[in-house]
Scaffold this motif. Structure first.
Motif, PDB file in Angstrom:
ATOM      1  N   VAL A  47      -0.514   9.614  -1.519  1.00 24.47           N
ATOM      2  CA  VAL A  47      -0.403   8.193  -1.154  1.00 24.47           C
ATOM      3  C   VAL A  47      -1.746   7.664  -0.666  1.00 24.47           C
ATOM      4  CG1 VAL A  47       0.666   6.563   0.455  1.00 24.47           C
ATOM      5  CG2 VAL A  47       2.061   8.336  -0.655  1.00 24.47           C
ATOM      6  N   GLY A  48      -2.427   8.452   0.181  1.00 25.67           N
ATOM      7  CA  GLY A  48      -3.720   8.004   0.697  1.00 25.67           C
ATOM      8  C   GLY A  48      -4.743   7.798  -0.394  1.00 25.67           C
ATOM      9  N   ALA A  49      -4.897   8.791  -1.280  1.00 28.45           N
ATOM     10  CA  ALA A  49      -5.883   8.681  -2.358  1.00 28.45           C
ATOM     11  C   ALA A  49      -5.509   7.601  -3.354  1.00 28.45           C
ATOM     12  CB  ALA A  49      -6.017  10.031  -3.072  1.00 28.45           C
ATOM     13  N   GLY A  50      -4.206   7.485  -3.640  1.00 29.93           N
ATOM     14  CA  GLY A  50      -3.764   6.492  -4.615  1.00 29.93           C
ATOM     15  C   GLY A  50      -4.058   5.067  -4.178  1.00 29.93           C
ATOM     16  N   PHE A  51      -3.666   4.722  -2.947  1.00 36.47           N
ATOM     17  CA  PHE A  51      -3.866   3.349  -2.485  1.00 36.47           C
ATOM     18  C   PHE A  51      -5.316   3.085  -2.090  1.00 36.47           C
ATOM     19  CE2 PHE A  51       0.719   3.654  -2.275  1.00 36.47           C
ATOM     20  CZ  PHE A  51       1.091   2.411  -2.772  1.00 36.47           C
ATOM     21  N   GLU A  52      -6.028   4.126  -1.708  1.00 38.29           N
ATOM     22  CA  GLU A  52      -7.466   3.985  -1.493  1.00 38.29           C
ATOM     23  C   GLU A  52      -8.139   3.575  -2.802  1.00 38.29           C
ATOM     24  OE1 GLU A  52     -10.333   6.752   1.129  1.00 38.29           O
ATOM     25  OE2 GLU A  52     -10.056   7.490  -0.914  1.00 38.29           O
ATOM     26  N   ASN A  53      -7.698   4.167  -3.895  1.00 37.18           N
ATOM     27  CA  ASN A  53      -8.239   3.842  -5.211  1.00 37.18           C
ATOM     28  C   ASN A  53      -7.878   2.421  -5.626  1.00 37.18           C
ATOM     29  OD1 ASN A  53      -9.601   4.631  -7.674  1.00 37.18           O
ATOM     30  ND2 ASN A  53      -7.602   4.643  -8.659  1.00 37.18           N
ATOM     31  N   VAL A  54      -6.644   1.989  -5.338  1.00 36.20           N
ATOM     32  CA  VAL A  54      -6.221   0.628  -5.675  1.00 36.20           C
ATOM     33  C   VAL A  54      -7.060  -0.400  -4.924  1.00 36.20           C
ATOM     34  CG1 VAL A  54      -4.342  -1.045  -5.442  1.00 36.20           C
ATOM     35  CG2 VAL A  54      -3.867   1.253  -6.289  1.00 36.20           C
ATOM     36  N   ILE A  55      -7.284  -0.162  -3.629  1.00 39.75           N
ATOM     37  CA  ILE A  55      -8.089  -1.096  -2.827  1.00 39.75           C
ATOM     38  C   ILE A  55      -9.515  -1.160  -3.349  1.00 39.75           C
ATOM     39  CG2 ILE A  55      -9.064  -1.490  -0.521  1.00 39.75           C
ATOM     40  CD1 ILE A  55      -6.473  -0.252   0.616  1.00 39.75           C
ATOM     41  N   ARG A  56     -10.064  -0.014  -3.758  1.00 37.81           N
ATOM     42  CA  ARG A  56     -11.421  -0.001  -4.315  1.00 37.81           C
ATOM     43  C   ARG A  56     -11.489  -0.821  -5.607  1.00 37.81           C
ATOM     44  NH1 ARG A  56     -11.865   4.987  -5.001  1.00 37.81           N
ATOM     45  NH2 ARG A  56     -12.958   5.538  -3.079  1.00 37.81           N
ATOM     46  N   GLN A  57     -10.463  -0.712  -6.441  1.00 39.57           N
ATOM     47  CA  GLN A  57     -10.446  -1.460  -7.689  1.00 39.57           C
ATOM     48  C   GLN A  57     -10.362  -2.965  -7.444  1.00 39.57           C
ATOM     49  OE1 GLN A  57      -7.182   0.133  -9.953  1.00 39.57           O
ATOM     50  NE2 GLN A  57      -8.207   2.084 -10.377  1.00 39.57           N
ATOM     51  N   ASP A  61     -17.211  -2.284  -4.871  1.00 41.50           N
ATOM     52  CA  ASP A  61     -18.066  -1.522  -3.956  1.00 41.50           C
ATOM     53  C   ASP A  61     -19.203  -2.347  -3.358  1.00 41.50           C
ATOM     54  OD1 ASP A  61     -16.646   0.841  -4.483  1.00 41.50           O
ATOM     55  OD2 ASP A  61     -17.804   1.180  -6.321  1.00 41.50           O
ATOM     56  N   SER A  62     -19.115  -3.661  -3.478  1.00 43.85           N
ATOM     57  CA  SER A  62     -20.247  -4.497  -3.054  1.00 43.85           C
ATOM     58  C   SER A  62     -20.441  -4.511  -1.540  1.00 43.85           C
ATOM     59  CB  SER A  62     -20.064  -5.931  -3.576  1.00 43.85           C
ATOM     60  OG  SER A  62     -18.831  -6.466  -3.114  1.00 43.85           O
ATOM     61  N   ASP A  63     -19.356  -4.401  -0.777  1.00 42.60           N
ATOM     62  CA  ASP A  63     -19.445  -4.404   0.687  1.00 42.60           C
ATOM     63  C   ASP A  63     -18.773  -3.136   1.222  1.00 42.60           C
ATOM     64  OD1 ASP A  63     -19.345  -4.833   3.430  1.00 42.60           O
ATOM     65  OD2 ASP A  63     -19.050  -6.989   3.206  1.00 42.60           O
ATOM     66  N   PRO A  64     -19.546  -2.060   1.397  1.00 43.44           N
ATOM     67  CA  PRO A  64     -18.969  -0.776   1.807  1.00 43.44           C
ATOM     68  C   PRO A  64     -18.251  -0.831   3.153  1.00 43.44           C
ATOM     69  CG  PRO A  64     -21.204  -0.480   0.993  1.00 43.44           C
ATOM     70  CD  PRO A  64     -20.987  -1.952   1.131  1.00 43.44           C
ATOM     71  N   VAL A  65     -18.747  -1.656   4.083  1.00 37.90           N
ATOM     72  CA  VAL A  65     -18.129  -1.713   5.414  1.00 37.90           C
ATOM     73  C   VAL A  65     -16.730  -2.302   5.321  1.00 37.90           C
ATOM     74  CG1 VAL A  65     -18.282  -2.712   7.716  1.00 37.90           C
ATOM     75  CG2 VAL A  65     -20.352  -1.868   6.579  1.00 37.90           C
TER      76      VAL A  65
END
Length: 602
Positions: A47-57, A61-65
């Protein structure tokens, strides 16, 4: 005189056989202790990796903070799930020591001491030798030079040998031996404080460095051999490695050895390796099929890059010059990470084949048993077989239904079911599925490690399971129905005796006892325990007590005192073993019985 000699030799063979079976029974139990933790760890990681990936998409990656802030809770979930998989050797070490010492806490403490000292001993004899001509990290170990990075890793923060779960299991067994030998050891009176169980960590600390040095001498060769075995297995043509895995894994189920078989392929380099960098030049991120599957989620690598020789999105794949690795390279739009995967490895190949069997095949076989029952007995047959079929579909726990026909019609198990299992692994591998698993192959795992990765952009291709399952269900139904009716197999409901033996009352009592951990009212545990003890020939007839997920594992003094019919009437779905070591398949109630018997024994 000659007869006496023959009897002694016969008893010796029986004792030896019992010892081997007891060893593997305890080993299997030890392996299942950390494996039982993996579903919840896998849930957090998936769940953590999956939704982390969705948020990144969505955010880019323009604002890492801002990206890190938005991903925070899912990053935490991923990290605490991932740390369990990263420390499996340690967990296996502790669990095996526990299983071989009748749950002795001091043995677990000693095992942790041993694991730390074992790795620290090795670290003193491992030197960084720089890189080879290809830029790969190499090491010098004692008199070995130029050892590849696949043999060295970091265990509990210590640079040591990459012994993986093999090392953990070995140390666990070693400490169990020391505990069983010395936990009653008496020191001279002046040193009496250090006697008994306090002596176990001391003797462990003093002796385990010898084992560390021994591994330094033999493991560089063994480690490279295991690594090469993984490369050979994964390079088998047309997915034959998956076919062989499926055949062997199901064949070993009746003997309780399937966990010992798949553990190396799931958690060691025998199941392939994932590295940072190109051509395996960097850190080892994961060894073994299951570990690689979760590591790819952790590092944001979509599974379908393995299928493409050309460009796919921001990823490209290519085979290295020496043919050992498939390079997976992050494109310019990402963070520039580079990874290498053992050539031919399919994350999921040694897991996903269970889903069509457990979700579709075995429930359909159960339905065939119900329909083959006499009409007046179908309701009783449904109460027995239907619940087992539903359990298989939901959780992937298949022993109740598999043992129903394993004991009644073993030819169906080995001549049909085992081969269908192997073909399931094979076909899904050829179709390009990449579905993970932690505990079993039911719908719960399928949603978490098949559908969820698909929904979050990891491309596990879980839809192939539904297609293969839709084909498997009618095949299982018609083959079982034909076989049962053609050869008059005595499945539940086809004989008056069997229906009367497993009544609705017996079934409901067994079913309710499986959820007694929730303190469900109406279940008399004292009566259940009293009946069990009576069927075991009395508590004095039981010398050793253990359990795994679904089996109560016992060592008894006199096998002839065991009432198999009485145990089956209590709700057991099978009894394995005709000698002193027996396994009674009670489902979820097995662990409850273990605790109750141990308390009664004390």
């Amino acid at each position: 005189m000659e007869n006496t000699k023959q009897n002694v030799m016969k008893e010796s063979r029986i004792s030896s056989n019992g010892g081997i079976k007891e060893f593997f029974s305890k080993l299997s139990r030890g392996l299942t202790i950390p494996i039982a933790l993996l579903p919840i760890a896998g849930l957090f990681l998936g769940v953590g990796a999956g939704f982390e990936n969705v948020i990144r998409q969505v955010m880019g990656d323009s604002d890492p903070v801002k990206l890190a802030q938005a991903q925070f809770i899912f990053t935490v979930m991923k990290s605490i799930g991932d740390i369990i998989f990263a420390n499996l050797p340690t967990l296996f070490c502790l669990a095996v020591a526990l299983a071989f010492t009748e749950d002795a806490g001091v043995a677990v403490f000693s095992a942790l001491v041993a694991w730390i000292v074992f790795n620290a001993t090795q670290s003193t004899m491992i030197w960084d030798a720089g890189v080879d001509d290809r830029g790969s990290q190499i090491w010098n170990i004692l008199w070995y030079t130029g050892i590849p990075d696949s043999v060295v890793t970091s265990n509990v923060g210590i640079t040591s040998l990459q012994t993986s779960v093999f090392g953990g299991i070995t140390i666990g067994l070693f400490v169990a031996f020391l505990y069983n030998k010395f936990h009653k050891f008496e020191m001279p009176k002046v040193l009496g404080f250090f006697s008994g169980t306090r002596f176990v960590p001391i003797i462990t600390f003093l002796t385990v460095p010898l084992l560390g040095f021994f591994f330094l001498m033999i493991w560089p060769i063994l480690g490279m051999g295991i690594d090469q075995f993984g490369k050979t297995m994964s390079s088998a043509p047309a997915g034959l490695d998956a076919l062989i895995f499926g055949l062997v894994e199901r064949s070993l189920l009746p003997f309780g050895l399937h966990a010992a078989f798949y553990t190396p392929l799931w958690y060691t380099a025998a199941g392939g390796s994932l590295h940072t960098g190109l051509d395996g030049t960097g850190e080892i991120l994961a060894n073994g099929n299951q570990s690689i599957w979760f590591a790819m989620q952790t590092y944001g690598i979509p599974f379908n890059v393995i299928e493409h020789a050309g460009i796919y999105g921001s990823w490209t794949s290519s085979v290295s010059a020496d043919g050992n690795f498939m390079n997976i390279i992050k494109g310019a739009g990402g963070n520039g990470n580079e990874f290498s995967l053992t050539l031919g490895v399919n994350p999921g190949a040694y897991m996903q084949g269970k889903y069509p069997i457990m979700m579709f095949g075995l429930p359909a076989a159960g339905f065939a048993m119900v329909m083959a029952a006499k009409k007046e007995n179908r309701e009783v047959a449904m109460s027995v077989i239907g619940a087992a079929s539903l359990t298989s579909f939901l959780t992937g726990i298949t022993e109740p239904i598999e043992y129903t026909f394993l004991f009644i019609a073993p030819l169906m198990f080995y001549g049909f079911h085992v081969w269908m299992a192997g073909i399931s692994f094979w076909v899904l591998d050829l179709l390009g599925s990449h579905i993970g698993m932690t505990f079993s192959g039911g719908i719960f795992d399928f949603v978490l490690y098949g559908i969820l990765p698909d929904a979050t952009g990891f491309h596990s291709n879980s839809y192939w399971v539904l297609l293969v399952g839709a084909i498997y269900a009618p095949i299982y139904y018609f083959v079982f129905y034909f076989w049962i009716t053609k050869f008059d197999i005595k499945t539940p409901g086809r004989t008056e005796g069997e229906v009367s033996m497993i009544s609705k009352t017996d079934y409901r009592s067994s079913k309710e006892s499986k959820v007694s951990k929730k303190n469900k009212k109406g279940v008399d545990r004292k009566e259940r325990l009293s009946t069990l003890v009576e069927n075991l020939g009395g508590i004095d007839n039981v010398s050793k007590i253990a359990s795994c997920i679904t089996r109560l594992r016992l060592t008894v003094k006199d096998r002839n005192k065991i009432n198999d019919d009485g145990l089956m009437k209590m709700g057991a779905s099978g009894i394995v073993g005709k000698q002193v070591n027996i396994q009674i398949i009670f489902g979820a109630e097995a662990d409850i019985f273990k605790v109750e018997l141990m308390e009664l024994k004390k």
